[in-house]
Scaffold this motif. Sequence first.
Motif, PDB file in Angstrom:
ATOM      1  N   PHE A  74     -32.482 -19.114  -5.656  1.00 20.02           N
ATOM      2  CA  PHE A  74     -31.760 -19.848  -6.701  1.00 20.02           C
ATOM      3  C   PHE A  74     -30.257 -19.797  -6.468  1.00 20.02           C
ATOM      4  N   GLN A  75     -29.593 -20.945  -6.641  1.00 20.94           N
ATOM      5  CA  GLN A  75     -28.133 -20.997  -6.504  1.00 20.94           C
ATOM      6  C   GLN A  75     -27.442 -21.012  -7.862  1.00 20.94           C
ATOM      7  N   GLU A  76     -28.241 -21.078  -8.915  1.00 22.16           N
ATOM      8  CA  GLU A  76     -27.697 -20.941 -10.274  1.00 22.16           C
ATOM      9  C   GLU A  76     -28.610 -20.011 -11.049  1.00 22.16           C
ATOM     10  N   THR A  77     -28.018 -19.095 -11.809  1.00 27.13           N
ATOM     11  CA  THR A  77     -28.843 -18.122 -12.552  1.00 27.13           C
ATOM     12  C   THR A  77     -28.359 -17.993 -13.997  1.00 27.13           C
ATOM     13  N   TRP A  78     -27.868 -19.109 -14.578  1.00 28.46           N
ATOM     14  CA  TRP A  78     -27.342 -19.056 -15.954  1.00 28.46           C
ATOM     15  C   TRP A  78     -28.419 -18.667 -16.971  1.00 28.46           C
ATOM     16  N   TYR A  79     -29.713 -18.895 -16.589  1.00 31.84           N
ATOM     17  CA  TYR A  79     -30.807 -18.600 -17.532  1.00 31.84           C
ATOM     18  C   TYR A  79     -31.240 -17.133 -17.465  1.00 31.84           C
ATOM     19  N   TRP A  80     -30.614 -16.340 -16.567  1.00 26.94           N
ATOM     20  CA  TRP A  80     -30.941 -14.906 -16.494  1.00 26.94           C
ATOM     21  C   TRP A  80     -29.703 -14.105 -16.874  1.00 26.94           C
ATOM     22  N   GLY A  81     -29.680 -13.595 -18.058  1.00 27.69           N
ATOM     23  CA  GLY A  81     -28.505 -12.834 -18.495  1.00 27.69           C
ATOM     24  C   GLY A  81     -28.470 -11.454 -17.872  1.00 27.69           C
ATOM     25  N   GLY A  82     -27.640 -11.281 -16.843  1.00 30.38           N
ATOM     26  CA  GLY A  82     -27.438  -9.943 -16.271  1.00 30.38           C
ATOM     27  C   GLY A  82     -26.387  -9.208 -17.082  1.00 30.38           C
TER      28      GLY A  82
END
Length: 656
Positions: free
Chosen positions: A375-383
């Motif tokens: 994945f090049q975007e991970t806005w849906y996974w709040g780290g």
Amino acid sequence: MSSLSAPGRIWLDNVHCRGGEKSLAQCESNGFGVSDCKHSEDVGVVCNQKRIPGFKFIRNQANGEMGLTVQVEDMRIRATYSQRKRIPITEGFLEVKDGGKWRQICNEEWTEMNSRVICGMYGFPGVKRFNTRPYKLLAKRRKKNYWGFSVNCTGNEANLADCKLGREIELKGNSTCGQGMPVVVSCVPGRAFAPSVSTGFRKAYRVEQPLVRLRGGAMIGEGRVEVLKNGEWGTVCDDNWNIRAATVVCRELGFGSAKEALTGARLGQGIGLVHMNEVECSGFEKSLTECYFNRDALGCSHEEDAAVRCNVPAMGFHTRLRLSGGRNPYEGRVEVLAEKNGTLAWGTVCSDNWGTMEAMVVCRQLGLGFASHAFQETWYWGGESSADTVVMSGVRCSGTELTLDQCLHHGKHIQCAKGGGRFSAGVSCTQTAPDLVLNAQVVEQTTYLEDRPMYALQCAQEENCLSSSADKADPTSYRRLLRFSSQIHNNGQSDFRPRAAHHSWIWHECHRHYHSMEVFTHYDLLSLNGTKVAEGHKASFCLEDSNCDEGIQKRYECANFGAQGITVGCWDTYRHDIDCQWIDITDIKPGDYIFQVVINPNYEVAESDYTNNVMKCRSRYDGQRIWMYNCRIGGSRSSETEDMFPGLLTNQLSHR
């Protein structure tokens, strides 16, 4: 767990235990001999090799002391203070946990064969000599707590629990083991695991052994066993395949003893020949090729390919990387432990050019198998917001690395246009993956030339299936097409599915079908020095199960907007008479060429082995006819025989 049914009476039925009973007879049941069961309902158990604290060996004349195997709660190699920062730990006092306490073993009857078994368990192929003086001095200063038994291994055991218990040691406080000292074990690590100071494991993974290799495994030290014979790689039949032969393979490749000897193509089917059958090893061979085997592998198919899982050293790879924010432990944003202002801190990885190969290395480093997505975007996974800073950029992996920091990357000078946070790199991992392989023989047998008028090629031209000179061609002129069939098998452990979901497939009115992948295969004609002179490309206009091995059901059919994919054990055939199943060679002069097919060229879908995705053939064109010969699958030949086909071993063919 059901076992094989046995003849005779059924003594117990409806057994309910609380767990504290000392015997099965103390558990609630219908009573001895009262049952309405059949032998098809017989149960069995598999016990853990570690025993619970407080268990004592039952030793009497009836069972004989030599029959008992070693049973301890736990075991460790305890390094001295100067060695503790080294990774992996290869040397130290051997301690066993018994009755909840760590105890040493007296070395009076300890042999090199015992050490060989211990080293194998910890992922090391061999034993080495060491300087005893510092250990003697340390042992004098330390309070000793000896275990009450000696150990008697033959050297072939895969685990200490398989070794016989030796003589009982008389425990006499400080004067126990008066003629000796506590056992020290020193192991030789395989080349890929040479110890380093804990700050960095820099060496890239290279298998140096040219005669045996592992393929298709998800983890380090596992895979289908392949052997090189007469310049060609082939598999090993699983008849008689056992832990002893598997351990010879593991040690040969620089790992420890085998954890498992796998049969029935559990780690995918190979291609080509079956080189060995009915393998029998003593366990002390330097290579599997020295073991006895039946040279006539008659009746062995690739459904019986043997595989191994080896013990590997504890390198601590998983401690320097983590996935955060995912819905399960197999997915999330990739976070790396990196040095920042003199301290170690967690941060993200720049997602510029982040792809399947990089994701594969992350999943392997964490022991989570193969990558299913990058994945090049991970806005849906709040780290954690404290780890939002980008600490690693420019990552480029070949796929053989053991850790992400072994891949090429920018080092301390981070360059990341998008920044971290929602644009940081992410992965999802999976335990199994497909493995697509082209049938080279079918290509050789079905190649021919066809001259076709431009007016019959309008549809193909709209889909960019002709060379650029066709754009200006007269509608009455002809194009010369090199046509062939391709038969693509899925030899892996899970189905090959397009990455794009149904709703994003593109309808092509011209051929009246959906495209599920933008590019599925490349067809190229190269000059002998590797320069491309003509090309074709094939979108997966329809991925489906054309045929399957006996006993396997077709699952994918394109008709009526059906599901697309290739089932394990099935193959998809693109017949020579389908549009775009060609290379336009109208502008090519007569001569010798290399014909090349690459499946899944952009690594869009994860596979367990990419080396076999490329096929190259020699081809000769005399202006009228074409000959196709010597077709080879990537990685199927030794490096010496690959010289005529540059790039065949590495599959360095995509845009990456």
